[in-house]
Design a protein around this motif. Structure first.
Motif, mmCIF file in Angstrom:
data_model
loop_
_atom_site.group_PDB
_atom_site.id
_atom_site.type_symbol
_atom_site.label_atom_id
_atom_site.label_comp_id
_atom_site.label_asym_id
_atom_site.label_seq_id
_atom_site.Cartn_x
_atom_site.Cartn_y
_atom_site.Cartn_z
ATOM 1 N N ALA A 290 4.832 -29.770 -11.670
ATOM 2 C CA ALA A 290 5.069 -30.913 -10.791
ATOM 3 C C ALA A 290 3.794 -31.713 -10.563
ATOM 4 C CB ALA A 290 5.639 -30.433 -9.453
ATOM 5 N N VAL A 291 2.681 -31.013 -10.344
ATOM 6 C CA VAL A 291 1.397 -31.689 -10.142
ATOM 7 C C VAL A 291 1.041 -32.538 -11.354
ATOM 8 C CG1 VAL A 291 -1.087 -31.259 -10.015
ATOM 9 C CG2 VAL A 291 0.459 -30.063 -8.457
ATOM 10 N N ASN A 292 1.370 -32.055 -12.534
ATOM 11 C CA ASN A 292 1.054 -32.777 -13.765
ATOM 12 C C ASN A 292 2.096 -33.822 -14.137
ATOM 13 O OD1 ASN A 292 -1.426 -31.565 -14.387
ATOM 14 N ND2 ASN A 292 -0.394 -29.774 -15.223
ATOM 15 N N GLY A 293 3.103 -34.007 -13.285
ATOM 16 C CA GLY A 293 4.086 -35.053 -13.509
ATOM 17 C C GLY A 293 5.125 -34.747 -14.572
ATOM 18 N N GLU A 294 5.249 -33.488 -14.959
ATOM 19 C CA GLU A 294 6.221 -33.123 -15.987
ATOM 20 C C GLU A 294 7.621 -32.931 -15.420
ATOM 21 O OE1 GLU A 294 4.474 -30.181 -18.875
ATOM 22 O OE2 GLU A 294 2.744 -30.411 -17.530
ATOM 23 N N ASP B 149 13.927 -32.660 -8.476
ATOM 24 C CA ASP B 149 14.837 -32.896 -9.595
ATOM 25 C C ASP B 149 16.069 -32.019 -9.438
ATOM 26 O OD1 ASP B 149 13.192 -34.708 -10.846
ATOM 27 O OD2 ASP B 149 12.364 -33.262 -12.283
ATOM 28 N N SER C 72 9.741 -33.055 -11.136
ATOM 29 C CA SER C 72 9.614 -33.208 -9.691
ATOM 30 C C SER C 72 10.282 -32.022 -9.014
ATOM 31 C CB SER C 72 10.277 -34.506 -9.219
ATOM 32 O OG SER C 72 10.418 -34.513 -7.803
#
Length: 357
Positions: free
Chosen positions: A74-78, A83, A80
Protein backbone atom coordinates in the motif's frame (compact mmCIF):
# COMPACT_ATOMS: atom_id res chain seq x y z
CA UNK A 1 21.04 -21.87 28.08
CA UNK A 2 21.71 -18.16 28.39
CA UNK A 3 22.82 -15.34 26.15
CA UNK A 4 22.76 -11.99 27.88
CA UNK A 5 23.40 -8.35 27.16
CA UNK A 6 20.65 -6.79 29.23
CA UNK A 7 21.87 -6.99 32.82
CA UNK A 8 21.15 -9.30 35.76
CA UNK A 9 17.72 -7.82 36.57
CA UNK A 10 16.24 -8.85 33.23
CA UNK A 11 18.07 -12.16 33.39
CA UNK A 12 16.54 -12.93 36.77
CA UNK A 13 13.05 -12.01 35.59
CA UNK A 14 13.40 -14.20 32.53
CA UNK A 15 14.56 -17.09 34.72
CA UNK A 16 11.57 -16.64 37.06
CA UNK A 17 9.19 -16.58 34.09
CA UNK A 18 10.85 -19.60 32.50
CA UNK A 19 10.29 -21.57 35.71
CA UNK A 20 6.53 -20.92 35.51
CA UNK A 21 6.16 -22.30 31.98
CA UNK A 22 5.39 -26.01 31.68
CA UNK A 23 6.66 -27.12 28.27
CA UNK A 24 9.26 -29.49 26.80
CA UNK A 25 11.16 -26.63 25.12
CA UNK A 26 10.95 -22.93 25.93
CA UNK A 27 12.81 -19.88 24.65
CA UNK A 28 12.34 -16.45 26.24
CA UNK A 29 14.10 -13.34 25.01
CA UNK A 30 14.02 -9.62 25.73
CA UNK A 31 15.40 -6.79 23.66
CA UNK A 32 15.70 -3.50 25.48
CA UNK A 33 17.01 -0.43 23.69
CA UNK A 34 19.12 -2.68 21.49
CA UNK A 35 20.42 -5.02 24.21
CA UNK A 36 19.32 -8.64 24.02
CA UNK A 37 18.89 -11.27 26.73
CA UNK A 38 17.96 -14.86 25.79
CA UNK A 39 17.17 -17.80 28.09
CA UNK A 40 16.00 -21.28 27.19
CA UNK A 41 15.03 -24.46 28.98
CA UNK A 42 12.17 -26.90 29.34
CA UNK A 43 11.14 -30.24 30.77
CA UNK A 44 12.57 -32.29 27.87
CA UNK A 45 16.18 -33.18 27.29
CA UNK A 46 17.97 -30.46 25.38
CA UNK A 47 17.83 -31.19 21.62
CA UNK A 48 21.05 -31.67 19.60
CA UNK A 49 20.58 -28.20 18.10
CA UNK A 50 20.40 -25.59 20.88
CA UNK A 51 16.85 -24.39 21.43
CA UNK A 52 17.60 -20.75 20.50
CA UNK A 53 19.00 -21.90 17.14
CA UNK A 54 15.86 -23.81 16.11
CA UNK A 55 13.03 -22.46 14.00
CA UNK A 56 9.59 -22.40 15.63
CA UNK A 57 6.11 -22.44 14.12
CA UNK A 58 4.48 -19.05 14.72
CA UNK A 59 0.89 -19.94 13.93
CA UNK A 60 -1.25 -16.80 13.93
CA UNK A 61 1.76 -14.58 14.54
CA UNK A 62 2.27 -15.13 10.81
CA UNK A 63 -0.62 -12.70 10.30
CA UNK A 64 1.57 -9.80 11.43
CA UNK A 65 4.00 -10.63 8.62
CA UNK A 66 1.18 -10.80 6.07
CA UNK A 67 -0.31 -7.49 7.15
CA UNK A 68 3.12 -5.84 7.13
CA UNK A 69 3.40 -7.06 3.53
CA UNK A 70 -0.01 -5.53 2.81
CA UNK A 71 1.11 -2.22 4.32
CA UNK A 72 4.32 -2.25 2.28
CA UNK A 73 2.42 -2.78 -0.98
CA UNK A 74 0.00 0.00 0.00
CA UNK A 75 2.82 2.41 0.86
CA UNK A 76 4.33 1.76 -2.57
CA UNK A 77 1.02 2.44 -4.30
CA UNK A 78 0.56 -1.08 -5.63
CA UNK A 79 -2.84 -1.34 -3.95
CA UNK A 80 -5.00 0.46 -1.40
CA UNK A 81 -6.04 -0.82 2.01
CA UNK A 82 -9.60 0.00 1.04
CA UNK A 83 -9.60 -1.88 -2.26
CA UNK A 84 -12.46 -4.38 -2.46
CA UNK A 85 -11.23 -7.92 -1.98
CA UNK A 86 -12.99 -8.99 -5.16
CA UNK A 87 -10.94 -6.48 -7.16
CA UNK A 88 -7.77 -8.28 -6.04
CA UNK A 89 -8.91 -11.83 -6.79
CA UNK A 90 -9.86 -13.75 -9.92
CA UNK A 91 -13.46 -13.11 -10.97
CA UNK A 92 -15.82 -15.06 -8.68
CA UNK A 93 -19.58 -15.74 -8.80
CA UNK A 94 -20.47 -14.40 -5.34
CA UNK A 95 -23.59 -15.79 -3.68
CA UNK A 96 -23.98 -12.94 -1.18
CA UNK A 97 -23.87 -9.15 -1.78
CA UNK A 98 -22.01 -8.53 1.50
CA UNK A 99 -19.01 -10.46 0.19
CA UNK A 100 -18.46 -7.81 -2.46
CA UNK A 101 -18.17 -5.10 0.21
CA UNK A 102 -15.23 -6.71 2.01
CA UNK A 103 -12.02 -4.69 1.69
CA UNK A 104 -8.39 -5.61 2.31
CA UNK A 105 -8.49 -3.50 5.49
CA UNK A 106 -11.47 -5.53 6.73
CA UNK A 107 -9.49 -8.74 6.26
CA UNK A 108 -6.44 -7.40 8.09
CA UNK A 109 -8.45 -6.11 11.06
CA UNK A 110 -10.80 -9.12 11.32
CA UNK A 111 -13.88 -7.03 10.54
CA UNK A 112 -14.87 -8.77 7.28
CA UNK A 113 -17.68 -10.77 8.86
CA UNK A 114 -16.19 -14.04 7.61
CA UNK A 115 -16.12 -17.00 10.02
CA UNK A 116 -12.95 -18.11 11.77
CA UNK A 117 -12.49 -21.03 9.39
CA UNK A 118 -14.59 -22.30 6.47
CA UNK A 119 -17.50 -24.56 7.39
CA UNK A 120 -16.00 -27.51 5.55
CA UNK A 121 -12.96 -27.40 7.85
CA UNK A 122 -14.86 -26.92 11.09
CA UNK A 123 -16.29 -30.41 11.61
CA UNK A 124 -12.96 -32.11 10.97
CA UNK A 125 -11.20 -29.73 13.38
CA UNK A 126 -13.71 -30.57 16.12
CA UNK A 127 -13.58 -34.33 15.60
CA UNK A 128 -9.82 -34.63 14.93
CA UNK A 129 -8.06 -31.69 16.61
CA UNK A 130 -4.56 -32.99 15.86
CA UNK A 131 -5.21 -33.74 12.18
CA UNK A 132 -3.88 -31.08 9.84
CA UNK A 133 -7.04 -30.18 7.95
CA UNK A 134 -5.32 -27.22 6.30
CA UNK A 135 -2.91 -29.49 4.44
CA UNK A 136 -4.16 -30.07 0.92
CA UNK A 137 -6.68 -27.24 1.13
CA UNK A 138 -5.89 -25.61 -2.21
CA UNK A 139 -6.26 -21.95 -3.17
CA UNK A 140 -8.92 -22.82 -5.75
CA UNK A 141 -10.93 -24.53 -3.01
CA UNK A 142 -10.49 -21.50 -0.75
CA UNK A 143 -11.82 -19.14 -3.42
CA UNK A 144 -14.82 -21.35 -4.24
CA UNK A 145 -15.66 -21.54 -0.55
CA UNK A 146 -15.45 -17.76 -0.21
CA UNK A 147 -17.78 -17.29 -3.18
CA UNK A 148 -20.55 -19.24 -1.44
CA UNK A 149 -19.91 -18.10 2.16
CA UNK A 150 -22.28 -15.56 3.66
CA UNK A 151 -20.53 -13.00 5.93
CA UNK A 152 -22.02 -13.12 9.42
CA UNK A 153 -22.40 -9.33 9.57
CA UNK A 154 -21.93 -6.27 7.41
CA UNK A 155 -18.20 -5.76 6.74
CA UNK A 156 -16.59 -3.15 8.94
CA UNK A 157 -19.18 -3.26 11.74
CA UNK A 158 -17.93 -5.98 14.10
CA UNK A 159 -14.65 -7.66 15.06
CA UNK A 160 -14.59 -11.41 14.43
CA UNK A 161 -11.26 -13.24 14.34
CA UNK A 162 -10.84 -15.02 11.01
CA UNK A 163 -8.12 -17.29 9.67
CA UNK A 164 -10.34 -17.51 6.59
CA UNK A 165 -10.02 -13.77 6.02
CA UNK A 166 -6.22 -13.72 6.33
CA UNK A 167 -5.91 -16.66 3.95
CA UNK A 168 -7.92 -14.68 1.40
CA UNK A 169 -5.70 -11.64 2.02
CA UNK A 170 -2.65 -13.72 1.12
CA UNK A 171 -4.34 -14.87 -2.08
CA UNK A 172 -5.27 -11.27 -2.92
CA UNK A 173 -1.69 -10.04 -2.49
CA UNK A 174 -0.36 -12.89 -4.58
CA UNK A 175 -2.91 -12.32 -7.36
CA UNK A 176 -2.23 -8.56 -7.38
CA UNK A 177 1.52 -8.96 -7.80
CA UNK A 178 1.54 -12.15 -9.85
CA UNK A 179 3.92 -13.70 -7.31
CA UNK A 180 3.40 -16.74 -5.12
CA UNK A 181 2.83 -15.73 -1.50
CA UNK A 182 6.03 -17.34 -0.06
CA UNK A 183 8.19 -15.64 -2.69
CA UNK A 184 6.39 -12.33 -2.26
CA UNK A 185 6.80 -12.35 1.52
CA UNK A 186 10.47 -13.26 1.20
CA UNK A 187 11.21 -10.50 -1.32
CA UNK A 188 9.21 -7.69 0.24
CA UNK A 189 9.45 -8.35 4.00
CA UNK A 190 11.92 -11.05 5.04
CA UNK A 191 14.89 -10.00 2.91
CA UNK A 192 14.58 -6.23 3.56
CA UNK A 193 14.43 -6.87 7.32
CA UNK A 194 17.36 -9.32 7.22
CA UNK A 195 15.29 -12.27 8.48
CA UNK A 196 17.49 -15.03 7.11
CA UNK A 197 16.17 -17.66 9.55
CA UNK A 198 12.50 -17.14 8.67
CA UNK A 199 10.61 -19.20 6.11
CA UNK A 200 7.26 -20.80 5.34
CA UNK A 201 8.62 -24.26 4.60
CA UNK A 202 10.12 -26.91 6.90
CA UNK A 203 13.90 -26.91 7.04
CA UNK A 204 16.43 -29.71 7.12
CA UNK A 205 16.14 -32.30 9.86
CA UNK A 206 17.26 -30.87 13.18
CA UNK A 207 16.68 -27.21 12.30
CA UNK A 208 12.97 -27.03 13.26
CA UNK A 209 11.56 -27.37 16.76
CA UNK A 210 9.33 -30.41 17.28
CA UNK A 211 5.94 -29.62 18.76
CA UNK A 212 4.18 -31.64 21.45
CA UNK A 213 0.61 -32.37 22.41
CA UNK A 214 -0.86 -31.15 25.68
CA UNK A 215 0.61 -34.15 27.55
CA UNK A 216 4.07 -32.69 26.85
CA UNK A 217 5.51 -35.94 25.50
CA UNK A 218 3.72 -36.93 22.28
CA UNK A 219 5.42 -35.27 19.30
CA UNK A 220 3.32 -33.52 16.67
CA UNK A 221 4.21 -33.36 13.00
CA UNK A 222 5.00 -29.96 11.53
CA UNK A 223 2.00 -28.00 10.31
CA UNK A 224 1.25 -27.61 6.59
CA UNK A 225 -1.13 -24.68 6.17
CA UNK A 226 -1.96 -25.15 2.48
CA UNK A 227 -3.94 -22.16 1.18
CA UNK A 228 -3.91 -20.73 4.71
CA UNK A 229 -0.17 -20.01 4.62
CA UNK A 230 -0.71 -16.26 5.05
CA UNK A 231 -2.68 -16.95 8.23
CA UNK A 232 -0.24 -19.26 9.98
CA UNK A 233 2.67 -20.83 8.11
CA UNK A 234 5.67 -18.69 9.12
CA UNK A 235 8.54 -20.38 10.96
CA UNK A 236 11.27 -18.27 12.57
CA UNK A 237 14.30 -18.44 14.85
CA UNK A 238 14.28 -16.50 18.13
CA UNK A 239 17.07 -14.30 16.76
CA UNK A 240 14.96 -13.35 13.74
CA UNK A 241 11.96 -12.58 15.94
CA UNK A 242 14.11 -10.23 18.03
CA UNK A 243 15.21 -8.51 14.80
CA UNK A 244 11.56 -8.33 13.75
CA UNK A 245 10.40 -6.71 16.98
CA UNK A 246 13.38 -4.32 16.98
CA UNK A 247 12.32 -3.12 13.53
CA UNK A 248 8.91 -2.23 14.99
CA UNK A 249 10.50 -0.48 17.96
CA UNK A 250 12.84 1.59 15.76
CA UNK A 251 11.32 1.74 12.27
CA UNK A 252 13.24 4.84 11.21
CA UNK A 253 16.31 2.99 9.98
CA UNK A 254 14.41 0.23 8.20
CA UNK A 255 13.71 -0.04 4.45
CA UNK A 256 10.11 -0.78 5.54
CA UNK A 257 9.87 2.28 7.81
CA UNK A 258 6.56 3.59 6.50
CA UNK A 259 4.91 0.17 6.54
CA UNK A 260 6.19 -0.55 10.06
CA UNK A 261 4.63 2.68 11.27
CA UNK A 262 1.40 1.99 9.41
CA UNK A 263 0.78 -1.33 11.17
CA UNK A 264 1.13 0.31 14.60
CA UNK A 265 -1.55 2.98 14.18
CA UNK A 266 -4.63 2.18 16.34
CA UNK A 267 -7.73 1.73 14.20
CA UNK A 268 -10.58 0.29 16.26
CA UNK A 269 -11.79 -0.66 19.68
CA UNK A 270 -13.38 -3.98 20.53
CA UNK A 271 -14.30 -6.26 23.41
CA UNK A 272 -16.14 -5.54 26.66
CA UNK A 273 -16.93 -1.81 26.78
CA UNK A 274 -14.50 -1.37 23.88
CA UNK A 275 -11.53 -1.66 26.22
CA UNK A 276 -9.27 -3.37 23.68
CA UNK A 277 -7.63 -1.49 20.83
CA UNK A 278 -6.56 -3.06 17.54
CA UNK A 279 -4.12 -1.70 14.98
CA UNK A 280 -3.99 -2.99 11.42
CA UNK A 281 -2.51 -6.20 12.86
CA UNK A 282 -1.44 -5.87 16.53
CA UNK A 283 -3.49 -6.03 19.71
CA UNK A 284 -2.83 -2.90 21.75
CA UNK A 285 -3.31 -2.68 25.53
CA UNK A 286 -2.72 0.22 27.92
CA UNK A 287 0.49 0.04 29.94
CA UNK A 288 2.64 2.41 32.01
CA UNK A 289 3.85 5.43 29.98
CA UNK A 290 2.32 4.16 26.76
CA UNK A 291 0.60 1.17 25.19
CA UNK A 292 2.10 -2.22 24.55
CA UNK A 293 1.42 -4.14 21.34
CA UNK A 294 1.40 -7.91 21.00
CA UNK A 295 0.19 -10.94 19.08
CA UNK A 296 0.09 -14.64 19.86
CA UNK A 297 0.04 -17.77 17.75
CA UNK A 298 -0.37 -21.52 18.09
CA UNK A 299 -0.09 -24.55 15.86
CA UNK A 300 -1.00 -28.13 16.76
CA UNK A 301 2.01 -28.47 19.07
CA UNK A 302 3.68 -25.08 19.50
CA UNK A 303 2.95 -21.61 20.88
CA UNK A 304 4.43 -18.19 20.17
CA UNK A 305 4.19 -14.70 21.66
CA UNK A 306 5.68 -11.42 20.43
CA UNK A 307 5.08 -8.12 22.19
CA UNK A 308 6.72 -4.73 22.48
CA UNK A 309 6.46 -1.46 24.40
CA UNK A 310 7.63 1.42 22.22
CA UNK A 311 7.87 3.98 25.05
CA UNK A 312 10.63 2.03 26.82
CA UNK A 313 12.16 0.40 23.75
CA UNK A 314 11.34 -3.05 25.13
CA UNK A 315 10.36 -6.15 23.16
CA UNK A 316 9.75 -9.70 24.31
CA UNK A 317 9.39 -13.02 22.51
CA UNK A 318 8.35 -16.38 23.93
CA UNK A 319 8.27 -19.75 22.16
CA UNK A 320 7.29 -23.20 23.40
CA UNK A 321 6.83 -26.66 21.94
CA UNK A 322 3.47 -27.19 23.57
CA UNK A 323 0.11 -25.45 23.57
CA UNK A 324 -2.73 -25.24 26.05
CA UNK A 325 -3.72 -23.28 29.14
CA UNK A 326 -1.60 -25.37 31.51
CA UNK A 327 1.52 -24.37 29.59
CA UNK A 328 1.07 -20.78 30.87
CA UNK A 329 3.49 -19.40 28.30
CA UNK A 330 1.29 -16.65 26.86
CA UNK A 331 0.07 -15.40 30.24
CA UNK A 332 3.56 -15.47 31.74
CA UNK A 333 5.12 -13.67 28.76
CA UNK A 334 2.45 -10.98 28.75
CA UNK A 335 2.83 -10.38 32.49
CA UNK A 336 6.60 -10.06 32.16
CA UNK A 337 6.34 -7.58 29.28
CA UNK A 338 3.83 -5.48 31.22
CA UNK A 339 6.13 -5.45 34.26
CA UNK A 340 9.13 -4.44 32.14
CA UNK A 341 7.09 -1.68 30.54
CA UNK A 342 6.54 -0.16 33.95
CA UNK A 343 10.10 0.10 35.17
CA UNK A 344 12.58 0.14 32.30
CA UNK A 345 14.18 2.68 30.04
CA UNK A 346 13.62 6.41 29.82
CA UNK A 347 10.22 7.57 28.61
CA UNK A 348 10.34 8.44 24.94
CA UNK A 349 13.07 5.93 24.10
CA UNK A 350 10.85 4.51 21.40
CA UNK A 351 8.05 5.84 19.25
CA UNK A 352 4.91 5.60 21.42
CA UNK A 353 1.57 4.88 19.82
CA UNK A 354 -1.38 6.58 21.48
CA UNK A 355 -4.75 4.87 21.47
CA UNK A 356 -7.75 7.01 20.43
CA UNK A 357 -10.01 8.07 23.27
Amino acid sequence: MRSAAGGPAIEERLADTLARIDAPDVVLAVTRQGHRTVLSGGSALAPPTPRPALRYELGSLSKTFTVLLLAELAVNGELSLDDPLTARLPRLPLNHPRSGRITLRHLATHTSGLPRIPADLLLGALLRPYDDGYSGYATEHLLRTFARTRPRHRPGTRWRYSNFGLALLGSALSHTTGTAYPDLLAARVLKPLGLTGTTLAPGATGTDAVGHRANGTTPVRGTDMGAFAAAGAVRATPDDLLTYVEAHLSPGGSPLAAALRTVQVPLLRRGWRHRNTHTLTWYQHPAPRGPLLFHVGATFGQQAFVGYHPASGTGLIALATRRGHTCRMVTSAYELLYALAGDGGPAGAGAPVTAPR
